[in-house]
Design a protein around this motif. Structure first.
Motif, PDB file in Angstrom:
ATOM      1  N   TRP A 164       1.077   4.654  -7.082  1.00  0.00           N
ATOM      2  CA  TRP A 164       0.591   4.459  -5.710  1.00  0.00           C
ATOM      3  C   TRP A 164       1.155   3.149  -5.155  1.00  0.00           C
ATOM      4  O   TRP A 164       1.197   2.135  -5.861  1.00  0.00           O
ATOM      5  CB  TRP A 164      -0.930   4.439  -5.664  1.00  0.00           C
ATOM      6  N   TYR A 165       1.583   3.230  -3.895  1.00  0.00           N
ATOM      7  CA  TYR A 165       2.183   2.089  -3.213  1.00  0.00           C
ATOM      8  C   TYR A 165       1.477   1.882  -1.872  1.00  0.00           C
ATOM      9  O   TYR A 165       0.977   2.823  -1.265  1.00  0.00           O
ATOM     10  CB  TYR A 165       3.669   2.337  -2.934  1.00  0.00           C
ATOM     11  N   PHE A 199       4.230  -1.875  -4.855  1.00  0.00           N
ATOM     12  CA  PHE A 199       3.591  -1.176  -5.959  1.00  0.00           C
ATOM     13  C   PHE A 199       2.153  -1.654  -6.146  1.00  0.00           C
ATOM     14  O   PHE A 199       1.878  -2.857  -6.121  1.00  0.00           O
ATOM     15  CB  PHE A 199       4.390  -1.410  -7.241  1.00  0.00           C
ATOM     16  N   LEU A 200       1.235  -0.682  -6.362  1.00  0.00           N
ATOM     17  CA  LEU A 200      -0.168  -1.009  -6.599  1.00  0.00           C
ATOM     18  C   LEU A 200      -0.607  -0.646  -8.019  1.00  0.00           C
ATOM     19  O   LEU A 200      -1.078  -1.490  -8.770  1.00  0.00           O
ATOM     20  CB  LEU A 200      -1.060  -0.273  -5.596  1.00  0.00           C
ATOM     21  N   LEU A 201      -0.471   0.627  -8.356  1.00  0.00           N
ATOM     22  CA  LEU A 201      -1.007   1.114  -9.626  1.00  0.00           C
ATOM     23  C   LEU A 201      -0.147   2.234 -10.166  1.00  0.00           C
ATOM     24  O   LEU A 201       0.438   3.008  -9.403  1.00  0.00           O
ATOM     25  CB  LEU A 201      -2.424   1.685  -9.433  1.00  0.00           C
ATOM     26  N   GLU A 207       8.573   1.631 -16.626  1.00  0.00           N
ATOM     27  CA  GLU A 207       7.963   2.934 -16.290  1.00  0.00           C
ATOM     28  C   GLU A 207       8.305   3.371 -14.869  1.00  0.00           C
ATOM     29  O   GLU A 207       7.482   3.948 -14.162  1.00  0.00           O
ATOM     30  CB  GLU A 207       6.442   2.855 -16.508  1.00  0.00           C
ATOM     31  N   ASN A 208       9.520   3.099 -14.473  1.00  0.00           N
ATOM     32  CA  ASN A 208      10.040   3.522 -13.161  1.00  0.00           C
ATOM     33  C   ASN A 208       9.302   2.908 -11.968  1.00  0.00           C
ATOM     34  O   ASN A 208       9.417   3.424 -10.852  1.00  0.00           O
ATOM     35  CB  ASN A 208      10.026   5.046 -13.036  1.00  0.00           C
ATOM     36  N   THR A 209       8.578   1.852 -12.173  1.00  0.00           N
ATOM     37  CA  THR A 209       7.957   1.156 -11.040  1.00  0.00           C
ATOM     38  C   THR A 209       9.055   0.637 -10.125  1.00  0.00           C
ATOM     39  O   THR A 209      10.016   0.030 -10.574  1.00  0.00           O
ATOM     40  CB  THR A 209       7.123  -0.034 -11.541  1.00  0.00           C
ATOM     41  N   GLN A 210       8.906   0.885  -8.828  1.00  0.00           N
ATOM     42  CA  GLN A 210       9.934   0.523  -7.868  1.00  0.00           C
ATOM     43  C   GLN A 210       9.567  -0.771  -7.137  1.00  0.00           C
ATOM     44  O   GLN A 210       8.443  -0.938  -6.682  1.00  0.00           O
ATOM     45  CB  GLN A 210      10.083   1.635  -6.823  1.00  0.00           C
TER      46      GLN A 210
END
Lengths: 111, 111
Positions: free
Chosen positions: A35-36, A46-48, B97-100
């Motif tokens: 979730w962004y 980015f949040l979670l 983990e592919n966090t953008q």
């Protein structure tokens, strides 16, 4: 092809209430669901993140659930504040570097 | 810490003109890099991603192209812009983990 639906293009709630946003997807489950938050004219933040083998994740006033049977994630903001007003995007992430974003839900928290 | 830069911040171009948008990342090596486009009031559309120098994966066939001449540089180009190319272009690099992590974006208006 994979579809991501974020119910409610817009959501209006009163300050102090809990906001609940929904993200549904079709086909195969992602390795991670993220979730962004996006403010106007800015890039998403980015949040979670929640993994496919996790049911729930919390961070301060935020809570995310992930149900791979229903193919759905719920995003909750408790004790909402006007500063929480923004567009919230869900994103599906796969192990092959593929990323897919939903269209977003615009949340407005009224004082 | 990692930072991501995009320029220009805004651009107004006539139909048929060329395009070059640049994205650079600092503070990390060999990042996965992504280009997205966001039309007004819409979600993020993945255009290209790159896992290394010279390695580009295209998601949507169109008149845009991408190149990665250096490890931390990602360029989006077009030889001839169309009206439909207008939008908000975002570059992102991938963390765990592919966090953008997104850059500030380029607002492109094609007239």
């Amino acid at each position: 092809s994979q579809k991501i639906e974020q119910n409610s293009e817009a959501l209006n709630i009163q300050e102090g209430k809990t906001a609940t946003l929904t993200c549904n997807y079709t086909n195969y489950s992602p390795a991670y669901l993220q979730w962004y938050r996006q403010d106007p004219g800015r890039g998403p933040v980015f949040l979670l993140l929640i993994r496919e083998n996790e049911k729930e994740k919390r961070k301060e006033r935020l809570k995310v659930t992930f149900d791979t049977t229903l193919k759905q994630s719920l995003f909750h903001i408790t004790a909402s504040q006007p500063a929480d007003s923004a567009t919230y995007l869900c994103a599906l992430s796969y192990n092959n570097n593929d990323m897919r974003f939903g269209a977003g839900t615009r949340l407005t928290v009224k004082p | 810490s990692q930072t991501i830069h995009q320029w220009p911040a805004t651009l107004v171009q006539p139909v048929g003109s060329p395009l070059s948008l640049e994205c650079t990342v600092e503070g990390t090596s060999n990042p996965n890099l992504y280009w997205y486009r966001q039309a007004a009031g819409r979600g993020l559309q993945l255009l290209f991603y790159s896992v290394g120098i010279g390695q580009i994966s295209s998601e949507v066939p169109q008149n845009l192209s991408a190149s990665r001449p250096q490890d931390r540089q990602f360029i989006l180009s077009s030889k001839k812009l169309l009206l439909s190319d207008s939008g908000f272009y975002l570059c992102a690099w991938t963390g765990r983990e592919n966090t953008q992590y997104f850059g500030p974006g380029t607002r492109l208006t094609v007239l």
